[in-house]
Design a protein around this motif. Structure first.
Motif, PDB file in Angstrom:
ATOM      1  N   TYR A 186     -11.210   6.482   1.291  1.00 18.25           N
ATOM      2  CA  TYR A 186     -10.722   5.115   1.139  1.00 18.25           C
ATOM      3  C   TYR A 186     -11.746   4.252   0.394  1.00 18.25           C
ATOM      4  O   TYR A 186     -11.376   3.360  -0.364  1.00 18.25           O
ATOM      5  CB  TYR A 186     -10.435   4.480   2.504  1.00 18.25           C
ATOM      6  CG  TYR A 186      -9.218   5.043   3.203  1.00 18.25           C
ATOM      7  CD1 TYR A 186      -7.939   4.721   2.766  1.00 18.25           C
ATOM      8  CD2 TYR A 186      -9.341   5.894   4.288  1.00 18.25           C
ATOM      9  CE1 TYR A 186      -6.817   5.231   3.401  1.00 18.25           C
ATOM     10  CE2 TYR A 186      -8.222   6.411   4.937  1.00 18.25           C
ATOM     11  CZ  TYR A 186      -6.970   6.071   4.493  1.00 18.25           C
ATOM     12  OH  TYR A 186      -5.864   6.573   5.113  1.00 18.25           O
TER      13      TYR A 186
ATOM     14  N   HIS B 279       0.832  -1.210   0.000  1.00 22.37           N
ATOM     15  CA  HIS B 279       0.000   0.000   0.000  1.00 22.37           C
ATOM     16  C   HIS B 279       0.868   1.262   0.000  1.00 22.37           C
ATOM     17  O   HIS B 279       0.734   2.128  -0.864  1.00 22.37           O
ATOM     18  CB  HIS B 279      -0.906  -0.034   1.235  1.00 22.37           C
ATOM     19  CG  HIS B 279      -1.799   1.153   1.364  1.00 22.37           C
ATOM     20  ND1 HIS B 279      -3.115   1.134   0.983  1.00 22.37           N
ATOM     21  CD2 HIS B 279      -1.569   2.409   1.817  1.00 22.37           C
ATOM     22  CE1 HIS B 279      -3.657   2.324   1.203  1.00 22.37           C
ATOM     23  NE2 HIS B 279      -2.735   3.115   1.712  1.00 22.37           N
TER      24      HIS B 279
ATOM     25  N   GLU C 257      -5.237   7.240  -2.932  1.00 23.48           N
ATOM     26  CA  GLU C 257      -5.515   5.899  -2.410  1.00 23.48           C
ATOM     27  C   GLU C 257      -5.803   4.888  -3.521  1.00 23.48           C
ATOM     28  O   GLU C 257      -5.741   3.684  -3.288  1.00 23.48           O
ATOM     29  CB  GLU C 257      -6.642   5.942  -1.383  1.00 23.48           C
ATOM     30  CG  GLU C 257      -6.297   6.746  -0.123  1.00 23.48           C
ATOM     31  CD  GLU C 257      -5.108   6.205   0.663  1.00 23.48           C
ATOM     32  OE1 GLU C 257      -4.890   4.981   0.646  1.00 23.48           O
ATOM     33  OE2 GLU C 257      -4.386   7.017   1.269  1.00 23.48           O
TER      34      GLU C 257
ATOM     35  N   SER D  23      -2.347   3.523  -4.076  1.00 26.84           N
ATOM     36  CA  SER D  23      -1.870   2.594  -3.052  1.00 26.84           C
ATOM     37  C   SER D  23      -2.681   1.300  -3.019  1.00 26.84           C
ATOM     38  O   SER D  23      -2.123   0.202  -2.926  1.00 26.84           O
ATOM     39  CB  SER D  23      -1.901   3.275  -1.686  1.00 26.84           C
ATOM     40  OG  SER D  23      -3.188   3.782  -1.424  1.00 26.84           O
TER      41      SER D  23
ATOM     42  N   HIS E 145       1.787   4.568  -2.726  1.00 24.74           N
ATOM     43  CA  HIS E 145       1.889   6.031  -2.506  1.00 24.74           C
ATOM     44  C   HIS E 145       3.263   6.537  -2.940  1.00 24.74           C
ATOM     45  O   HIS E 145       3.389   7.602  -3.538  1.00 24.74           O
ATOM     46  CB  HIS E 145       1.690   6.355  -1.032  1.00 24.74           C
ATOM     47  CG  HIS E 145       0.274   6.244  -0.573  1.00 24.74           C
ATOM     48  ND1 HIS E 145      -0.769   6.861  -1.217  1.00 24.74           N
ATOM     49  CD2 HIS E 145      -0.282   5.603   0.496  1.00 24.74           C
ATOM     50  CE1 HIS E 145      -1.907   6.595  -0.570  1.00 24.74           C
ATOM     51  NE2 HIS E 145      -1.638   5.831   0.471  1.00 24.74           N
TER      52      HIS E 145
HETATM   53 ZN   LIG Z   1      -2.961   5.243   1.948  1.00 24.61          ZN
END
Ligand SMILES: [Zn+2]
Length: 576
Positions: free
Chosen positions: A506, A372, A400, A403, A376
């Protein structure tokens, strides 16, 4: 004493405006930069001069941003080091309040530029939109309130990071207790879970007190800026140009309708497999077939080496990026006492390089976090050629995607860590986690919608709202005897304290990531090319265009959710 894991970093672009030896922790040295920028703004005579001025401003911001990141990194790597705490506090207490009015002034001067209308529209429209928003929301009287808010966030971090328990004769941090919830021995799991829950409950009053103070500050900040509620203010302040509070509430409903049935199914299967009459809170992380916990690695070096091999197989660009992180020691990954909880990626804006922080203890979750945060980091690396500091980062909803896509794409190669059977198991666990996270996102988001649209609410009212959401989105778990822990469960969600309303992103992003994954199952090189294309745009285009460049739709209605969750469900069935 160098409190950072890395030494000097190679410069990406040489400075042309900020003097080389400037002390970026000293206001008397920083202020003249702003004096110069204000003076030169008035002197711009051509479009080219305006653009040049923007680059000077941008360089200043990158240098300051990197200074702040370095102090943040040092503090979170050493929460027990008074010097590191002091240096970070100095920045947020002494410098940020002075910077904000100066930044506001520059934003005003930029918007007042007569040459601005002649700047290429496609290049500057997002920057203009964001600068206008900044000017619209800025209130000098909010600066000290925001400083207070940041200090309270730091108190939350300190408190959460300081908690330990005595478990079987050893002092353990709370993240170090997580592996015990995967043990097959049920009484041991219960003991470990109770210890942690009780330790948090001992501090419940302190957590509540921090939050109550933050809430008061936030309501005042919104009122000062002329908003009816902090909810409305936060949507504006978070730059949510492409969706509304009503869209989010509809997303909660979609999650209840489309995803809760899948979650209930998963929990029912788990309960049956464990042979239990009811699931208790300590039964949720253990393998339901009572296989021993997945142990992907023993040492952090091993975790990193295997992650490198995954990227090597995925894509040359990703592989080279991850190698850079290792070579420059831009990683602090092992859990130890005195580290702040959680994981994050921070960007060193001047070097234009990412740094990854996490608390690895040897779990599958750590592999997921590694992938993850690497996503990023790839995002930060993808925008290195962008000279406008503001465009080197994207809105969170898209960050996000970068990631979470990497979790899904990387998971295709989990055999690096596991036998084929265990790799299947880990993938199942990951997808199960995706199904579980949507309802939790809805809970955390809807809770904040409630909090910030019920000014003056009572503690009992807040608890009732929280519990009602857990009933709606919690699935069938028996909390009998632990009602108090359940009522305070939100204390462990740091976003509620540190970044209000930052959580639904998210969910929105997971939908993007699932689309990237779906694309890669059709044609991996093509999906990765789109992924890189989306990442390289940084924050230079609006959200729907970033999603489109990465090959997905920016949409969180049932129309998008339904087929994606159907794909996850059928994949889960195959991995059984
Ligand atoms: Zn994140």
């Amino acid at each position: 004493m160098n409190l950072l894991p890395f030494d000097s970093l190679p410069a990406c672009a040489p400075r042309r405006f900020v003097p080389a030896n400037l002390d970026l922790g000293e206001w008397t040295q920083i202020a003249p930069l702003f004096d110069r920028l204000e003076a030169s703004a008035a002197g711009c005579k051509t479009v080219a001069e305006v653009e040049n001025w923007l680059l000077d401003w941008s360089e200043t911001n990158a240098a300051l941003d990197e200074e702040s990141s370095r102090r943040y990194i040092a503090m979170t790597c050493h929460t027990d080091n008074a010097e590191a705490q002091k240096a970070y506090l100095h920045f947020i207490e002494q410098l940020e309040p002075r910077l904000k009015p100066r930044q506001f002034k520059l934003a005003q001067l930029y918007l007042a530029q007569p040459w601005r209308s002649q700047l290429p529209k496609a290049r500057y429209e997002v920057f203009d939109r964001d600068t206008q928003l900044h000017v619209e929301l800025f209130r000098p009287e909010n600066v000290p309130l925001e400083t207070e808010e940041a200090k309270l966030s730091q108190r939350y971090q300190e408190l959460a990071g300081s908690l330990t328990v005595q478990f079987r004769g050893q002092e353990k941090t709370l993240p170090q207790m997580a592996p015990f919830l995967e043990e097959q021995d049920r009484p041991l799991r219960q003991e470990a879970w109770e210890l942690v829950a009780n330790r948090r409950l001992e501090e419940a009053d302190k957590f509540d007190e921090i939050f109550d103070q933050q809430l008061k500050l936030r309501e005042q900040i919104a009122a000062n800026a002329g908003f009816k509620s902090y909810l409305e203010y936060a949507f504006r302040a978070r730059g949510r140009f492409d969706y509304t509070p009503a869209d989010c509430r509809q997303f909660h409903d979609t999650i209840a309708q489309e995803i809760m049935p899948v979650l209930r199914e998963l929990l029912a299967t788990r309960r049956r497999q464990l042979g239990l009459a009811s699931l208790r809170p300590w039964d949720l992380a253990v393998d339901p077939l009572n296989r021993p916990p997945l142990r992907p690695f023993a040492q952090v070096e091993e975790m990193v080496g295997k992650a490198q091999r995954i990227f090597d197989q995925l894509d040359g660009k990703l592989a080279a990026g991850f190698r850079t992180l290792q070579e420059l020691r831009l990683l602090d990954l092992a859990n130890r006492k005195g580290k702040a909880p959680g994981g994050y990626q921070a960007t060193l804006s001047e070097a234009r390089l990412p740094f990854i922080f996490m608390n690895a203890v040897g779990l599958q979750r750590d592999v997921e976090t590694m992938l993850h945060e690497a996503g990023h980091a790839f995002h930060a690396l993808a925008t290195r050629a962008e000279d406008l500091h503001a465009y080197r980062s994207a809105p969170i909803e898209f960050c996000e995607v970068a990631s979470m896509s990497m979790e899904l794409l990387g998971n295709e190669f989990l055999e690096e860590y596991y036998s084929p059977a265990d790799a299947k198991r880990a993938r199942h666990k990951h997808l199960e986690g995706i199904v579980e996270i949507f309802p939790w996102i809805a809970t955390v988001d809807a809770f904040q919608h409630w909090i910030y649209s019920h000014p003056g609410h009572s503690p009992a009212g807040r608890t009732a709202a929280w519990l009602a959401l857990l009933d709606r989105f919690g699935g069938e778990v028996d909390w009998t005897g632990y009602e108090k822990a359940r009522a305070k469960l939100w204390h462990r969600q740091l976003h509620i304290f540190l970044h209000p309303f930052y959580y639904v992103e998210y969910g929105i992003a997971q939908l993007g990531a699932l689309q990237v994954w779906a694309n890669s199952r059709q044609d991996r090189p093509k999906a990765l090319a789109s992924y890189h294309r989306g990442l390289a745009l940084g924050g230079s285009r609006p959200l729907p265009e970033l999603f489109a460049a990465a090959g997905c739709r920016f949409d969180f209605s049932g129309q998008t959710v339904k087929p994606l969750i159907e794909m996850v469900r059928s994949e889960l069935a195959k991995l059984k």
